[in-house]
Design a protein around this motif. Sequence first.
Motif, PDB file in Angstrom:
ATOM      1  N   ASP A 302       0.833  -1.400  -0.181  1.00  0.00           N
ATOM      2  CA  ASP A 302      -0.006  -0.088  -0.056  1.00  0.00           C
ATOM      3  C   ASP A 302       0.751   1.296   0.154  1.00  0.00           C
ATOM      4  O   ASP A 302       0.321   2.352  -0.691  1.00  0.00           O
ATOM      5  N   PHE A 303       2.075   1.232   0.693  1.00  0.00           N
ATOM      6  CA  PHE A 303       2.757   2.330   0.911  1.00  0.00           C
ATOM      7  C   PHE A 303       4.032   2.311  -0.101  1.00  0.00           C
ATOM      8  O   PHE A 303       4.660   3.578  -0.099  1.00  0.00           O
ATOM      9  N   GLY A 304       4.467   1.271  -0.634  1.00  0.00           N
ATOM     10  CA  GLY A 304       5.652   1.274  -1.370  1.00  0.00           C
ATOM     11  C   GLY A 304       6.751   1.277  -0.487  1.00  0.00           C
ATOM     12  O   GLY A 304       7.948   1.916  -1.052  1.00  0.00           O
ATOM     13  N   VAL A 305       6.867   0.881   0.873  1.00  0.00           N
ATOM     14  CA  VAL A 305       7.798   1.096   1.929  1.00  0.00           C
ATOM     15  C   VAL A 305       8.336  -0.241   2.194  1.00  0.00           C
ATOM     16  O   VAL A 305       7.562  -1.213   2.268  1.00  0.00           O
ATOM     17  N   ALA A 306       9.783  -0.497   2.392  1.00  0.00           N
ATOM     18  CA  ALA A 306      10.100  -1.940   2.714  1.00  0.00           C
ATOM     19  C   ALA A 306       9.425  -2.147   4.130  1.00  0.00           C
ATOM     20  O   ALA A 306       9.286  -1.461   5.033  1.00  0.00           O
ATOM     21  N   LEU A 307       9.567  -3.601   4.556  1.00  0.00           N
ATOM     22  CA  LEU A 307       9.379  -3.990   5.796  1.00  0.00           C
ATOM     23  C   LEU A 307      10.527  -4.097   6.572  1.00  0.00           C
ATOM     24  O   LEU A 307      11.870  -4.091   6.337  1.00  0.00           O
ATOM     25  N   HIS A 308      10.241  -3.712   8.019  1.00  0.00           N
ATOM     26  CA  HIS A 308      11.477  -3.732   9.029  1.00  0.00           C
ATOM     27  C   HIS A 308      11.089  -4.388  10.361  1.00  0.00           C
ATOM     28  O   HIS A 308       9.744  -4.065  10.927  1.00  0.00           O
ATOM     29  N   PRO A 309      11.843  -5.006  11.085  1.00  0.00           N
ATOM     30  CA  PRO A 309      11.542  -5.912  11.964  1.00  0.00           C
ATOM     31  C   PRO A 309      11.219  -4.762  13.040  1.00  0.00           C
ATOM     32  O   PRO A 309      11.926  -3.577  13.178  1.00  0.00           O
ATOM     33  N   LEU A 310      10.318  -5.052  14.014  1.00  0.00           N
ATOM     34  CA  LEU A 310       9.742  -3.911  15.038  1.00  0.00           C
ATOM     35  C   LEU A 310      11.139  -3.680  15.955  1.00  0.00           C
ATOM     36  O   LEU A 310      11.104  -2.761  16.466  1.00  0.00           O
ATOM     37  N   GLU A 311      11.646  -4.652  16.052  1.00  0.00           N
ATOM     38  CA  GLU A 311      13.224  -4.316  16.839  1.00  0.00           C
ATOM     39  C   GLU A 311      13.994  -3.183  16.389  1.00  0.00           C
ATOM     40  O   GLU A 311      14.733  -2.789  17.331  1.00  0.00           O
ATOM     41  N   GLU A 312      13.875  -3.038  15.226  1.00  0.00           N
ATOM     42  CA  GLU A 312      14.669  -1.720  14.650  1.00  0.00           C
ATOM     43  C   GLU A 312      13.860  -0.593  14.949  1.00  0.00           C
ATOM     44  O   GLU A 312      14.507   0.501  14.472  1.00  0.00           O
ATOM     45  N   CYS A 313      12.644  -0.628  15.526  1.00  0.00           N
ATOM     46  CA  CYS A 313      11.790   0.663  15.649  1.00  0.00           C
ATOM     47  C   CYS A 313      11.809   0.850  17.292  1.00  0.00           C
ATOM     48  O   CYS A 313      10.751   1.408  17.654  1.00  0.00           O
TER      49      CYS A 313
END
Length: 418
Positions: A302-313
Motif C-alpha cells: 500500500d505504501f511502497g515502503v520496505a518491511l522492517h523488524p519491530l526490534e529496529e523501531c
Amino acid sequence: MSSFSITPLLKLLAQYQDSEQKVVTQDIVSEVTAAFAGILGQGAVEEGQRAALLTALTFSGLYYKSQIVNAVVKVMRDAAVAVPIDFHDKDFATKRRLLKRNNYHGGFVDIVGTGGDGHNTFNVSTTSALLASPYLLIAKHGNRAATSVSGSSDMISALAGGSFILNIPPEAVGKILTDHSNLAFLFAPTYHTSLGGLAPLRKELGFSTIFNVVGPLANPIEGIEARILGVKNRELGKVFSEVLQLMGCQKGMVVCGDVGKGLDEISPCGKTFCWRLVAAPPGSPPGTLATINEFELHPVEDFGVALHPLEECKSRSPQENADIVKAILRNEVPAGDPIMDYCLINSAALLVVAGVTDEWKEAVELIKQGLREQASLKEWEGYLKGCNIYKRDDAETINVTPVANGAPATVDGANGTH
C-alpha cells in the motif's frame, strides 16, 4: 459541594452482570453519564461508590462497550479546560483556507495511540504529526510516558530543550497557530485537571479501568476534522471506531498492527487491521453517521515502503529519540531507515484520512517532499518560537504519577507512549 448517591446505577450494573442477554440500556448510559459528571466536577460521589463503579464497569466488561465509552468521553470533554480558538478570526480563517487541498478542509487533525501494547516503540505518532504539519492543522494530544521509555511529552520536551513547552496556556494556542505554526501540542494534564484527584483511588484498585480507555478520544479542542487512533488490541478497534461514529466523526481511522497481541500504530513489519470511517454522501439527512469500513494495510503493497523488524523501531531515551527526530526533520536520515519508514507510513496515512490525497503512496511522496524542502522543520521551529513567546514562566510543569497498568494519573493513553 453537595454529594449524591449512585446506588441506583450500581443496582443497574448488578442486574446487567446477572442478565443473560447483556443489553446496554439507555437507563444505564444515562446513569453512567450522570455519575461521571459528578465524579469529574459537577458534584461529588463518595469514594466507596466511585471504587464500586469503576470495579463494576471493568468486571462486567462495560468499560469496553462503545455506548459507555462514548458517554464518559463526552463528560470528560465537557469537563476539560477549553481551548479558546476564534474560528472567525480573519488571519486564522485565511490559514485554514490556504491549507485546504482535495477533500481536506483545513480543520484540526490528531494522531494518537492508546499505549499499553508492551512493544516500547519509537515516538511514531508524535513524529508523524510533525511530518504531516506542512499539510495539516495539527492538534496533538499527548502525555508523559506510562509504560514506555519515552512518552509523547517526554520527547517533545527533549526536542524543545526544556519542559517549558508543556507550560503553554490554553489561551495562547490560537495565537501560536495563527501567527507561527500549523502545530499545537496539547499536554493532557493541562486540560483534564479533574482527573488528578482520582490517581490514589486508581492506584489502590490496581487494575485497568475505563480511564485507561478514554484518553485518546478526549482531545479537548473543538472542530477536529480527522484523526487516527492506534489501539493495543483488535477488540478495541471495533469499540473505538464505533465511539468515533457515535461522536459524529466523519473522517477517522482506528488501526491495530498485527504484532503479538496488537500494536497501536500502523505496523512497519507486516499487516495492520484498520477500521476507517467514511463520511455520509452529500445530500444525506443531517446527523447521518459515517459508515465503518474494515480492511488491512501493508507497508510494501500500500505504501511502497520496505518491511522492517519491530526490534529496529524501538524507543530509546527521550533525548535519543529527539535527536533522531531532529535528524529526520533536517532530512539527514538515509532512505530506507527503519524508523524513518515507520514514521512515513503513519504520517502518510494521516494525510489520506484527512483527505489531502486518496492514495497511500502519493501521501508518502508528499511527506518526503515536505522533508526535502524542510517544511516540517519550519513548522516545528515556528511552534518553538511561539511557545517561547507565550510560555508561563511562573508555572511548573504538571507532574504525572504513574498508577496501575501503566496508566498516567491524569489522562491515560492520551498518547502517553508515542
